[in-house]
Scaffold this motif. Structure first.
Motif, PDB file in Angstrom:
ATOM      1  N   LEU A  87       1.105  -1.591  -0.109  1.00  0.00           N
ATOM      2  CA  LEU A  87      -0.339   0.563   0.117  1.00  0.00           C
ATOM      3  C   LEU A  87       1.114   1.394  -0.173  1.00  0.00           C
ATOM      4  CD1 LEU A  87      -2.735  -1.050   2.866  1.00  0.00           C
ATOM      5  CD2 LEU A  87      -2.490  -0.298   0.172  1.00  0.00           C
ATOM      6  N   VAL A  88       1.874   1.041   0.944  1.00  0.00           N
ATOM      7  CA  VAL A  88       2.939   2.339   0.701  1.00  0.00           C
ATOM      8  C   VAL A  88       3.522   2.769  -0.618  1.00  0.00           C
ATOM      9  CG1 VAL A  88       4.801   3.103   2.025  1.00  0.00           C
ATOM     10  CG2 VAL A  88       2.948   2.187   3.489  1.00  0.00           C
ATOM     11  N   GLN A  89       4.189   1.136  -0.730  1.00  0.00           N
ATOM     12  CA  GLN A  89       4.830   1.029  -2.089  1.00  0.00           C
ATOM     13  C   GLN A  89       3.967   2.163  -3.344  1.00  0.00           C
ATOM     14  OE1 GLN A  89       5.730  -2.406  -2.549  1.00  0.00           O
ATOM     15  NE2 GLN A  89       8.025  -2.311  -1.429  1.00  0.00           N
ATOM     16  N   ARG A  90       2.120   1.744  -3.250  1.00  0.00           N
ATOM     17  CA  ARG A  90       1.789   1.966  -4.504  1.00  0.00           C
ATOM     18  C   ARG A  90       1.243   3.651  -4.040  1.00  0.00           C
ATOM     19  NH1 ARG A  90      -2.218  -1.421  -6.892  1.00  0.00           N
ATOM     20  NH2 ARG A  90      -1.128  -3.897  -6.752  1.00  0.00           N
ATOM     21  N   VAL A  91       1.189   4.560  -2.802  1.00  0.00           N
ATOM     22  CA  VAL A  91       1.005   5.611  -3.287  1.00  0.00           C
ATOM     23  C   VAL A  91       1.893   6.401  -3.714  1.00  0.00           C
ATOM     24  CG1 VAL A  91      -1.021   5.660  -1.515  1.00  0.00           C
ATOM     25  CG2 VAL A  91       1.022   5.662  -0.474  1.00  0.00           C
ATOM     26  N   ARG A  92       2.884   5.984  -2.726  1.00  0.00           N
ATOM     27  CA  ARG A  92       4.351   6.712  -3.372  1.00  0.00           C
ATOM     28  C   ARG A  92       4.929   6.184  -5.059  1.00  0.00           C
ATOM     29  NH1 ARG A  92      10.012   2.912  -1.941  1.00  0.00           N
ATOM     30  NH2 ARG A  92       8.974   1.733  -4.124  1.00  0.00           N
ATOM     31  N   ASP A  93       4.401   6.014  -5.494  1.00  0.00           N
ATOM     32  CA  ASP A  93       4.392   5.601  -6.799  1.00  0.00           C
ATOM     33  C   ASP A  93       3.512   6.140  -7.844  1.00  0.00           C
ATOM     34  OD1 ASP A  93       6.998   4.192  -5.905  1.00  0.00           O
ATOM     35  OD2 ASP A  93       6.153   2.490  -6.427  1.00  0.00           O
ATOM     36  N   SER A 146      -4.963   0.616   5.266  1.00  0.00           N
ATOM     37  CA  SER A 146      -4.818   1.700   4.044  1.00  0.00           C
ATOM     38  C   SER A 146      -3.307   3.156   4.047  1.00  0.00           C
ATOM     39  CB  SER A 146      -6.045   3.000   3.957  1.00  0.00           C
ATOM     40  OG  SER A 146      -6.435   3.787   4.860  1.00  0.00           O
ATOM     41  N   ALA A 147      -2.996   3.639   3.537  1.00  0.00           N
ATOM     42  CA  ALA A 147      -2.153   4.408   3.001  1.00  0.00           C
ATOM     43  C   ALA A 147      -2.693   5.601   2.139  1.00  0.00           C
ATOM     44  CB  ALA A 147      -0.788   3.910   2.376  1.00  0.00           C
ATOM     45  N   HIS A 148      -2.186   6.790   2.779  1.00  0.00           N
ATOM     46  CA  HIS A 148      -2.417   8.013   2.035  1.00  0.00           C
ATOM     47  C   HIS A 148      -1.377   8.744   1.808  1.00  0.00           C
ATOM     48  CE1 HIS A 148      -6.611   8.189   3.130  1.00  0.00           C
ATOM     49  NE2 HIS A 148      -6.704   8.707   2.128  1.00  0.00           N
ATOM     50  N   ARG A 149      -1.197   9.511   0.390  1.00  0.00           N
ATOM     51  CA  ARG A 149       0.016  10.565   0.354  1.00  0.00           C
ATOM     52  C   ARG A 149      -0.754  12.075  -0.289  1.00  0.00           C
ATOM     53  NH1 ARG A 149       3.526   9.862  -5.047  1.00  0.00           N
ATOM     54  NH2 ARG A 149       0.984  10.736  -5.498  1.00  0.00           N
ATOM     55  N   MET A 163     -10.719  20.072  -0.778  1.00  0.00           N
ATOM     56  CA  MET A 163     -10.945  18.854  -1.606  1.00  0.00           C
ATOM     57  C   MET A 163     -10.574  18.428  -2.571  1.00  0.00           C
ATOM     58  SD  MET A 163     -10.960  16.255   0.582  1.00  0.00           S
ATOM     59  CE  MET A 163     -11.143  14.863  -0.587  1.00  0.00           C
ATOM     60  N   PRO A 164      -9.293  18.252  -2.100  1.00  0.00           N
ATOM     61  CA  PRO A 164      -8.231  18.278  -4.247  1.00  0.00           C
ATOM     62  C   PRO A 164      -8.755  16.416  -4.274  1.00  0.00           C
ATOM     63  CG  PRO A 164      -7.742  17.281  -1.878  1.00  0.00           C
ATOM     64  CD  PRO A 164      -7.938  17.543  -1.680  1.00  0.00           C
ATOM     65  N   PRO A 165      -8.296  16.745  -6.075  1.00  0.00           N
ATOM     66  CA  PRO A 165      -8.432  15.396  -6.500  1.00  0.00           C
ATOM     67  C   PRO A 165      -7.297  13.992  -6.171  1.00  0.00           C
ATOM     68  CG  PRO A 165      -8.019  17.343  -8.066  1.00  0.00           C
ATOM     69  CD  PRO A 165      -7.142  17.841  -6.459  1.00  0.00           C
ATOM     70  N   MET A 166      -7.875  13.078  -5.985  1.00  0.00           N
ATOM     71  CA  MET A 166      -7.558  12.265  -5.665  1.00  0.00           C
ATOM     72  C   MET A 166      -7.031  11.055  -7.083  1.00  0.00           C
ATOM     73  SD  MET A 166      -9.885  11.134  -2.003  1.00  0.00           S
ATOM     74  CE  MET A 166      -8.534   9.957  -1.482  1.00  0.00           C
ATOM     75  N   ARG A 167      -6.257  10.186  -6.572  1.00  0.00           N
ATOM     76  CA  ARG A 167      -5.703   8.914  -7.244  1.00  0.00           C
ATOM     77  C   ARG A 167      -6.137   7.821  -5.822  1.00  0.00           C
ATOM     78  NH1 ARG A 167      -2.518  10.219 -12.246  1.00  0.00           N
ATOM     79  NH2 ARG A 167      -1.665  12.098 -11.794  1.00  0.00           N
ATOM     80  N   ILE A 168      -6.927   6.419  -6.390  1.00  0.00           N
ATOM     81  CA  ILE A 168      -7.141   5.612  -5.669  1.00  0.00           C
ATOM     82  C   ILE A 168      -6.999   4.322  -6.092  1.00  0.00           C
ATOM     83  CG2 ILE A 168      -8.985   4.484  -4.278  1.00  0.00           C
ATOM     84  CD1 ILE A 168     -10.418   7.278  -4.768  1.00  0.00           C
ATOM     85  N   ASP A 169      -6.100   3.705  -5.198  1.00  0.00           N
ATOM     86  CA  ASP A 169      -5.710   2.168  -5.600  1.00  0.00           C
ATOM     87  C   ASP A 169      -6.338   1.385  -4.448  1.00  0.00           C
ATOM     88  OD1 ASP A 169      -4.304   0.332  -7.087  1.00  0.00           O
ATOM     89  OD2 ASP A 169      -2.252   1.268  -7.515  1.00  0.00           O
ATOM     90  N   LEU A 188      -4.627  14.413  -2.449  1.00  0.00           N
ATOM     91  CA  LEU A 188      -4.815  13.110  -1.650  1.00  0.00           C
ATOM     92  C   LEU A 188      -4.766  11.834  -2.367  1.00  0.00           C
ATOM     93  CD1 LEU A 188      -4.358  13.237   1.808  1.00  0.00           C
ATOM     94  CD2 LEU A 188      -6.800  13.789   1.688  1.00  0.00           C
ATOM     95  N   ASP A 189      -3.793  11.061  -2.468  1.00  0.00           N
ATOM     96  CA  ASP A 189      -3.557   9.832  -3.180  1.00  0.00           C
ATOM     97  C   ASP A 189      -4.237   8.360  -1.814  1.00  0.00           C
ATOM     98  OD1 ASP A 189      -3.775  11.357  -5.274  1.00  0.00           O
ATOM     99  OD2 ASP A 189      -1.746  10.843  -4.694  1.00  0.00           O
ATOM    100  N   CYS A 190      -4.616   7.788  -1.981  1.00  0.00           N
ATOM    101  CA  CYS A 190      -4.752   6.630  -1.250  1.00  0.00           C
ATOM    102  C   CYS A 190      -4.542   4.903  -1.840  1.00  0.00           C
ATOM    103  CB  CYS A 190      -6.294   6.975  -0.951  1.00  0.00           C
ATOM    104  SG  CYS A 190      -6.681   5.588   0.310  1.00  0.00           S
ATOM    105  N   ALA A 191      -4.650   4.286  -1.286  1.00  0.00           N
ATOM    106  CA  ALA A 191      -4.635   2.814  -1.743  1.00  0.00           C
ATOM    107  C   ALA A 191      -5.069   1.826  -0.417  1.00  0.00           C
ATOM    108  CB  ALA A 191      -3.302   2.246  -1.702  1.00  0.00           C
ATOM    109  N   GLN A 192      -5.889   1.443  -0.595  1.00  0.00           N
ATOM    110  CA  GLN A 192      -6.532   0.922   0.012  1.00  0.00           C
ATOM    111  C   GLN A 192      -6.510  -0.901  -0.100  1.00  0.00           C
ATOM    112  OE1 GLN A 192      -9.843   2.555   1.738  1.00  0.00           O
ATOM    113  NE2 GLN A 192     -10.941   0.845   3.314  1.00  0.00           N
ATOM    114  N   ASP A 193      -6.893  -1.690   1.335  1.00  0.00           N
ATOM    115  CA  ASP A 193      -7.203  -3.264   0.439  1.00  0.00           C
ATOM    116  C   ASP A 193      -8.153  -3.755   1.235  1.00  0.00           C
ATOM    117  OD1 ASP A 193      -7.109  -5.818   0.402  1.00  0.00           O
ATOM    118  OD2 ASP A 193      -6.112  -6.475   2.023  1.00  0.00           O
ATOM    119  N   VAL A 194      -9.419  -3.915   0.466  1.00  0.00           N
ATOM    120  CA  VAL A 194     -10.701  -4.453   0.826  1.00  0.00           C
ATOM    121  C   VAL A 194     -11.565  -5.584   0.990  1.00  0.00           C
ATOM    122  CG1 VAL A 194     -11.316  -1.772  -0.021  1.00  0.00           C
ATOM    123  CG2 VAL A 194     -12.034  -3.844  -1.171  1.00  0.00           C
TER     124      VAL A 194
END
Lengths: 767, 158
Positions: free
Chosen positions: A415-421, A630-633, A708-714, A650-656
């Motif tokens: 999750l951290v890798q994904r928001v970092r990248d 979850s992880a945010h950047r 609220m800014p745009p978000m990329r979500i993984d 504000l980007d987020c990766a989360q495992d659901v």
């Protein structure tokens, strides 16, 4: 008597099963303005209820005189604690909250008397005629002092400590090469749901009462209300009306008992609707906290120990404070491998507003603190903050701070890798600046001079469902019958749709499991078994599990009936497209033919696997059933001259686990992130001397569309083998990790310590 | 007092209105139109936004008497019978409705924006909807819905 406007049966022509994103069955009603929320309920001869609240955070009541109020024309009843026929006390965990204050008030806004009148304005005016004699006392407002100073007055018979929990793991006195410490504070956040507390109580011919309302858990309201009314459970029937958001703020009672008391006294339907100011006094808030943290690591960046002391201010009554202490301590080191730890958590009573459930319960506070610490540690080690987190990330098979082995996927590092990248937004200096995009927006406060940019991370772990040994379950009734020649499934649960989309999900499960396109959702009420609360990210997991179990039971009976009719074994039969099919795909019969005039109905429960209490001395135990990650950047621009912050991205990766409804998952992440942003930079109930200074939407700020800014979500789907469909609770994690990501980004931009959220302009400018 | 007002094209009359009542109260409690919502009742959240003589206004801030003889269009008046307005359709289809309490006000504000500008830019949408609070969605899907509705309206009128 039924209300003229009442909750609707949700029948739809929508299709879509698990893993798809069908539309909400209540969406069209909502956009037409026809969906009946609790404040929309109406009955021809209804009265309006109103509540008199204490102006003092702490006082003795020496007398109440209601005669003048009762004499106001149009007033039909004025009630005090003496008029509560059952027990004048309720509570979610501890029975410590008066229905109406008797001899003492413990917070500003505590209900003292209620009345019913013909018009809401008559009710409001009549409240002023009630005379309450108070002997004002000094309020207790410092939670740390409340935890330790035994000379303070006791707000409750057992003192001012609600819960103390200690966790000791490995060597609590371990030493490390690199040590960082900090003291962090978090302000009091409010759920700020838009639909005010409201409902309609209608007296019934059997001496009971029917209550239509917005809540998160019908059965727990029913139990508490019946006890106060002195009525058996079956005479207090609750039906869910439209709920305008909840976020934990509807777990505790507000107008439930009061409206029923007034309805039973007057013999008429009574509607109660809080206005916004009253709403701020009428529900519990998120616990403010003060947290002392020390992290030790090797020179290479491996965590050696965490030591922490956490103080949670529960305010006047216990509400969910015991759970906040449990969650706060067990989640206190975050999603990281920490071999040695000594954690202490205190939840206390004070004369501040009562605090209870809010999205991210008990995890929001420590996550802000430990994620601040992780950045501080990275700086001390000269490491990249994301790299430090990845290096220490827990994974499947890890043992957490309470000794629980994580026997399900925990893809924290990924999750951290994904928001970092994810790609960063373009450098502001390299593109032309639209001043509306800068901190301060259209106010044109800066043209970019003094604006600095920062990037920050936030990562969290949150327990899903109820914990520490509670039998957490839900009940579902599913009926399959032929209507108009078509097989139709009806799902009935007591689970509260509070906006999250549970009604959609219930249909998706029934469509998938029963292979029928038409599914209706019955309004949630107490005529079906308990579903537990719409909180702790648990309804998809638990009620979803119950709906599946009930569907499977219905299907089993369909197969048995088909087997008898067709003279073959039910083995391998399945339901698809309104047909019964064999394992090789052969159509055996139309479902409608097998059902005929005889409906099949089954009721089933789902219980998650057991959890266990924490050892009181060591805090060890398998306390939680599942975790969400979850992880945010965050990327922020900060105007250092005016202290204004613009969250740029504000980007987020989360495992659901399993995205049951992918669009709804995204929506949860977007909405949750907005609440986390609010806590980072603007949302706080400001309390001074026990008094709330900003009970309005003018002064309590929640993010607007400009904030609220745009978000990329993984979205990751690493199925939990222990959960129905592999699901992992979704709702809370994004709220939790957004706040520290933004705080860390503001620190990265400014180089300031910023040990408190929300971060205000004066914290940045130092003025 | 008595208040006469045209609501969604229909003449309506409310009797025994107390002078302090708002237009919002009259709509919701006297005329049976609860679509406009009562979230803050002080003009901060936009949930009660209605058209008043064609201009969006917070119905909670309009005294009932001020509405005398005027034209009000509420969320209930956006659809043409069974046919939803493109803004309504887009909100449903884009997942811009969660709890839905803010939705009626947002719909009126978005409807007005599209009527005025045709195809608004992102920044224009954000500025136009900044007076409407939503606590559930994080606004992203609302932005999608407004853009979608604008495109759909442009297509219809072409």
């Amino acid at each position: 008597m039924n209300p003229t406007r009442s909750p609707q049966q949700l029948e739809d022509t929508i299709t879509g099963g698990i893993g798809e994103s069908p539309l909400r069955p209540d969406g069209v009603l909502k956009v037409r303005g026809e969906f009946a929320y609790s404040s929309d309920l109406w009955h021809e001869d209804m009265l309006w209820g109103a509540t008199l609240r204490s102006p003092h955070p702490h006082a003795l009541i020496t007398g109440i005189d209601t005669a003048a109020a009762l004499a106001v024309p149009g007033v039909h009843a004025v009630l005090t604690h003496e008029d509560v026929p059952g027990e004048n006390v309720y509570g979610l965990k501890y029975q410590d909250t008066p229905v109406l204050a008797a001899d003492r008030v413990r917070y500003q806004g505590e209900p003292v008397a209620i009345l019913a009148a013909d018009h809401p304005e008559i009710a409001r005016q009549a409240l002023k005629e009630i005379v309450v004699h108070y002997q004002v006392l000094e309020p207790i407002t410092d939670p740390e002092r409340a935890a330790h100073d035994t000379t303070l007055p006791k707000l409750h018979p057992d003192g001012n400590l609600v819960r103390y929990q200690r966790i000791v793991r490995g060597d609590p006195d371990a030493e490390a090469d690199v040590v960082v410490s900090g003291v962090y504070e978090i302000g009091m956040q409010d759920q700020a749901f838009l639909g005010p507390e409201s409902g309609l109580a209608i007296p019934a011919d059997d001496g009971g009462v029917d209550l239509y309302l917005a809540t998160q858990w019908l059965h727990v309201d029913q139990k508490q209300t019946a006890k106060a009314l002195g009525l058996p459970l079956e005479k207090v029937r609750l039906t869910l009306s439209g709920v305008g958001g909840a976020f934990g703020g509807r777990e505790d009672l507000s107008m439930q008992i009061h409206s029923c008391l007034l309805a039973l006294r007057t013999g008429r339907p009574v509607k109660m609707v809080y206005n916004r100011e009253e709403s701020f006094f009428g529900h519990v808030h998120r616990h403010p906290a003060k947290m002392y943290y020390e992290h030790g690591a090797t020179a290479d960046g491996d965590l050696v120990y965490v030591r922490a002391r956490l103080y949670f201010d529960g305010g006047a009554y216990a509400s969910k404070t015991p759970v906040v202490v449990g969650n706060g301590t067990t989640l206190s080191v975050g999603p990281y491998n920490v071999p040695n730890a000594k954690i202490e958590g205190w939840g206390v009573y004070s004369n501040n507003p009562t605090c209870g459930a809010m999205r991210g319960l008990g995890a929001v506070q420590p996550t802000y603190a430990y994620e601040s610490q992780m950045d501080k540690l990275a700086a001390a080690l000269g490491m990249d903050p994301a790299e430090l987190r990845i290096r220490n990330a827990m994974s499947e098979g890890s043992t957490n701070v309470t000794g629980q082995v994580i026997d399900f996927p925990a893809p924290v590092a990924e999750l951290v890798q994904r928001v970092r990248d994810m790609p960063l937004p373009p450098d502001r200096r390299s593109s032309s600046v639209d001043i509306r995009e800068l901190p301060g927006g259209a106010s044109n406060t800066t043209h970019g001079e003094g604006v600095v940019r920062g990037v920050g991370y936030g990562v969290t772990i949150k327990n899903i469902s109820y914990a520490e040994g509670l039998d957490d379950y839900s009940t579902a009734r599913v009926r399959l019958e032929v209507l108009g020649g078509e097989p139709v499934a009806m799902v009935h649960t007591a689970a509260a749709e509070v906006g999250q989309g549970l009604v959609t999900l219930q249909q998706q499960i029934a469509r998938t499991e029963l292979g029928v396109p038409r599914v209706t959702v019955h309004p949630a009420d107490t005529s079906v078994g308990d579903a537990g609360s719409s909180s702790a990210s648990r309804q998809t997991y638990i009620t979803g599990g119950a709906v599946r179990n009930a569907c499977l039971a219905v299907a089993e009976r369909v197969f048995a009936r088909a087997a008898r009719r067709l003279g073959r074994s039910p083995e391998g039969m399945a339901l698809s497209g309104g047909k019964i099919v064999a394992s090789d795909g052969e159509v055996l019969a139309a479902l409608a033919d097998i059902l005929g005039d005889e409906a099949i109905e089954e009721t089933r429960e789902y219980h998650h696997r057991p959890t266990y209490p924490l050892d009181p001395e060591t805090g060890q135990g398998d306390a939680h059933v599942q975790y969400g990650f979850s992880a945010h950047r965050a990327v922020v621009d900060v105007d250092t001259e005016l202290g204004l912050v613009k969250v740029v991205q504000l980007d987020c990766a989360q495992d659901v686990g399993k995205a049951m409804n992918p669009d709804a998952v995204i929506a949860q992440i977007q909405g949750g992130s907005a609440q986390g942003l609010g806590l980072a930079v603007m949302e706080e109930i400001q309390v001074a001397g026990g008094k709330v200074r900003n009970p309005s939407f003018t002064d309590y700020l929640i993010p607007t569309v400009l904030d609220m800014p745009p978000m990329r979500i993984d979205v990751l789907e690493r199925a939990d083998p222990h959960a129905p469909y592999g699901v992992r609770g979704v709702g809370e994690p994004p709220t939790i990790s957004a706040t520290p990501a933004i705080a860390n980004a503001i620190r990265a931009a400014t180089g300031l310590d910023l040990p408190r959220v929300p971060i205000r302009p004066e914290h940045i400018t130092g003025t | 007092m008595r208040v006469n007002v045209t609501v969604n094209g229909e003449h309506r009359q409310a009797d025994n209105v107390w002078e302090g009542e708002s237009l919002l109260y009259v709509l919701r409690e006297r005329l049976g139109l609860p679509g406009s919502k009562n979230a803050c009742e002080q003009g901060e959240c936009g949930s009660c936004t209605v058209y008043l003589d064609g201009v969006p206004a917070c119905a909670c801030l309009v005294a009932a008497g001020q509405a005398e003889g005027r034209e009000v269009r509420t969320v209930e008046g956006l659809a043409e019978g069974d046919e939803l307005d493109p803004v309504q359709e887009s909100f449903v289809e884009c997942g811009a409705v969660q709890c839905g309490f803010c939705t009626p006000g947002l719909l009126v504000a978005a409807h007005d924006l599209i009527e005025r500008t045709g195809q608004p830019s992102d920044t224009e949408i954000r500025e136009a909807l900044a007076g409407n609070l939503c606590r559930c969605t994080g606004y992203e899907k609302i932005l999608d819905a407004v853009k979608h509705a604008a495109a759909r309206k442009a297509e219809v009128s072409r």
